[in-house]
Design a protein around this motif. Sequence first.
Motif, short mmCIF file in Angstrom:
data_model
loop_
_atom_site.label_atom_id
_atom_site.label_comp_id
_atom_site.label_asym_id
_atom_site.label_seq_id
_atom_site.Cartn_x
_atom_site.Cartn_y
_atom_site.Cartn_z
N LEU A 139 0.83 -1.21 0.00
CA LEU A 139 0.00 0.00 0.00
C LEU A 139 0.86 1.25 0.00
O LEU A 139 0.53 2.25 -0.66
N GLN A 140 1.98 1.22 0.72
CA GLN A 140 2.87 2.37 0.77
C GLN A 140 3.50 2.64 -0.59
O GLN A 140 3.59 3.80 -1.04
N LYS A 141 3.96 1.58 -1.25
CA LYS A 141 4.62 1.75 -2.54
C LYS A 141 3.64 2.17 -3.63
O LYS A 141 3.98 2.95 -4.52
N SER A 142 2.42 1.65 -3.58
CA SER A 142 1.42 1.98 -4.60
C SER A 142 0.81 3.36 -4.40
O SER A 142 0.15 3.88 -5.29
N GLY A 143 1.00 3.94 -3.22
CA GLY A 143 0.45 5.26 -2.94
C GLY A 143 -0.98 5.24 -2.46
O GLY A 143 -1.57 6.30 -2.24
N GLN A 144 -1.55 4.04 -2.25
CA GLN A 144 -2.93 3.97 -1.77
C GLN A 144 -3.05 4.39 -0.31
O GLN A 144 -4.09 4.88 0.11
N CYS A 145 -2.00 4.18 0.43
CA CYS A 145 -2.00 4.57 1.85
C CYS A 145 -0.58 4.96 2.24
O CYS A 145 0.33 4.13 2.18
N ARG A 146 -0.39 6.23 2.59
CA ARG A 146 0.92 6.73 2.97
C ARG A 146 1.03 6.81 4.48
O ARG A 146 0.19 7.42 5.14
N ILE A 147 2.07 6.17 5.01
CA ILE A 147 2.34 6.22 6.44
C ILE A 147 3.63 6.98 6.65
O ILE A 147 4.70 6.56 6.17
N ASP A 148 3.56 8.10 7.32
CA ASP A 148 4.72 8.97 7.52
C ASP A 148 5.62 8.35 8.58
O ASP A 148 5.24 8.22 9.75
N ILE A 149 6.84 7.99 8.20
CA ILE A 149 7.80 7.42 9.12
C ILE A 149 8.81 8.47 9.56
O ILE A 149 8.89 8.86 10.71
N HIS A 150 9.59 8.96 8.62
CA HIS A 150 10.61 9.98 8.89
C HIS A 150 10.96 10.62 7.57
O HIS A 150 10.92 9.97 6.51
N GLU A 151 11.33 11.88 7.62
CA GLU A 151 11.60 12.59 6.38
C GLU A 151 12.82 12.03 5.65
O GLU A 151 12.94 12.16 4.43
N ASN A 152 13.75 11.38 6.38
CA ASN A 152 14.93 10.81 5.76
C ASN A 152 14.70 9.41 5.21
O ASN A 152 15.56 8.86 4.52
N VAL A 153 13.57 8.81 5.55
CA VAL A 153 13.25 7.47 5.08
C VAL A 153 12.50 7.56 3.76
O VAL A 153 11.39 8.09 3.69
N GLN A 154 13.13 7.06 2.71
CA GLN A 154 12.54 7.16 1.39
C GLN A 154 11.58 6.02 1.09
O GLN A 154 10.63 6.18 0.34
N HIS A 155 11.82 4.86 1.65
CA HIS A 155 10.96 3.71 1.42
C HIS A 155 10.84 2.91 2.70
O HIS A 155 11.64 3.05 3.62
N ILE A 156 9.84 2.05 2.72
CA ILE A 156 9.57 1.23 3.89
C ILE A 156 9.80 -0.23 3.53
O ILE A 156 9.33 -0.70 2.49
N ASP A 157 10.54 -0.95 4.36
CA ASP A 157 10.71 -2.37 4.19
C ASP A 157 10.49 -3.06 5.54
O ASP A 157 10.09 -2.42 6.52
N GLU A 158 10.73 -4.35 5.58
CA GLU A 158 10.49 -5.10 6.81
C GLU A 158 11.37 -4.61 7.96
O GLU A 158 10.93 -4.55 9.11
N LEU A 159 12.61 -4.24 7.64
CA LEU A 159 13.51 -3.75 8.68
C LEU A 159 13.02 -2.43 9.27
O LEU A 159 13.09 -2.22 10.48
N THR A 160 12.51 -1.55 8.43
CA THR A 160 12.00 -0.26 8.91
C THR A 160 10.81 -0.46 9.84
O THR A 160 10.72 0.19 10.89
#
Length: 209
Positions: A139-160
């Motif tokens: 959902l994050q990658k497709s843009g259907q649902c954006r979850i704000d993590i940190h401004e320096n984080v460009q993408h979300i993975d399992e580690l994040t």
Amino acid sequence: FYTSLYNYYYHRGLIPLIGKGIVELTSLFFTLGLSVFLFAYLDWYKLVQCTDERSCEEKLSDYVIDKPFSQKSLYNLLVILYCLLFLLYGIFSTFTFIASISDALTARTFFEDKLGIDTRKLEGGSIEWDDIVQKTITLQKSGQCRIDIHENVQHIDELTVTQRILRKENFMVAFINKDLIDLKVPLPFVGNIQCFSKSLEVSIYFCIL
């Protein structure tokens, strides 16, 4: 946000989470009431003298003190302080429980509306946490649902996601490994020993983390 999602998944829905909180609060305030009765209202002097039918009173109410705090003493002061501290902790736990319900409601909405996972699937155990993480990342990658993590984080993975859930625990580990918190307690004839009790851990989480 991810922590609330994991808590909702771990408890398998909203009802088990609420039930767990109610049981914990009930146990907490029951312990407080029982402690006050045993420490303040129960006449231990009479109870200790009860050895046979002649020395014992007929009713249990005869061993109860009507006004235990009418006399000023150091013992009564300690009991009052104990009750106040216990009551403050109970109030704090109640507000924490209410906040957890609010987070659980948000998580339930996300599970049902965004991920398409209802409570039956969670209770049945057919959904694993890895599946939930993968759907959230999709959902994050497709843009259907954006979850704000940190401004320096460009993408979300399992580690994040894992780092966000365990960020407080990671800070605690770093504090201890880097000797940022002095846990040494000097004892005579023994020297310095490491002391890290559960109450100290809760205090650090509450005050720092």
